[in-house]
Design an enzyme around this catalytic site. Sequence first.
Site, PDB file in Angstrom:
ATOM      1  N   THR A 272       0.831  -1.209   0.000  1.00 35.72           N
ATOM      2  CA  THR A 272       0.000   0.000   0.000  1.00 35.72           C
ATOM      3  C   THR A 272       0.861   1.253   0.000  1.00 35.72           C
ATOM      4  O   THR A 272       0.559   2.223  -0.694  1.00 35.72           O
ATOM      5  CB  THR A 272      -0.958   0.003   1.212  1.00 35.72           C
ATOM      6  OG1 THR A 272      -1.795  -1.145   1.127  1.00 35.72           O
ATOM      7  CG2 THR A 272      -1.817   1.256   1.244  1.00 35.72           C
ATOM      8  N   CYS A 273       1.945   1.218   0.748  1.00 36.04           N
ATOM      9  CA  CYS A 273       2.825   2.382   0.850  1.00 36.04           C
ATOM     10  C   CYS A 273       3.445   2.726  -0.502  1.00 36.04           C
ATOM     11  O   CYS A 273       3.503   3.892  -0.891  1.00 36.04           O
ATOM     12  CB  CYS A 273       3.921   2.124   1.873  1.00 36.04           C
ATOM     13  SG  CYS A 273       3.297   1.655   3.508  1.00 36.04           S
TER      14      CYS A 273
END
Length: 170
Positions: free
Chosen positions: A54-55
Amino acid sequence: MIQIGDKIPAATLMEYIELEGNGCSVGPNPVDVQAASAGKTIAVFALPGAYTPTCSAKHVPGFVGRAAEFKAAGVDEIWCLSVNDAFVMGAWARDQKTGDKVRMLADGSADFAKATGLTLDLTSRGMGLRSNRYSMLIKDGVVKTLNIEGPGKFEVSDADTLLAQAKTGV
């Protein structure tokens, strides 16, 4: 836990600089959080780890892509914080092409995360103590907005949410 209206805690983060300039030497350089934010408006977002799905796919690209809009809204700098070492953050900055848009700052020992109370224990996943996912707007060292994600969520710490808050002049 840190709250809106609180001063940010004293801590030193590390930043990997590849090119010499503006008095910065190549390699990891200390960044005194309080000194670096004095007299500035800083958009901060923190995340559990460099190179995590996600990052890398959403969080960092959102801030890189909206950097000019943050500047237009009066934000002096955008900081990405993660409990990783400065070398990892430097390599991730290269991969994410953050350039002069987002400062990738390492909180290697989680000192800043602990001081703010925004930690996330990922020991069961082999990652140890990390930073929770959040974003905040800091003006002259004072927290003006704070958006803390729930476990496993990515709903309120994104670039769009913090940019909307910056535009309101909070």
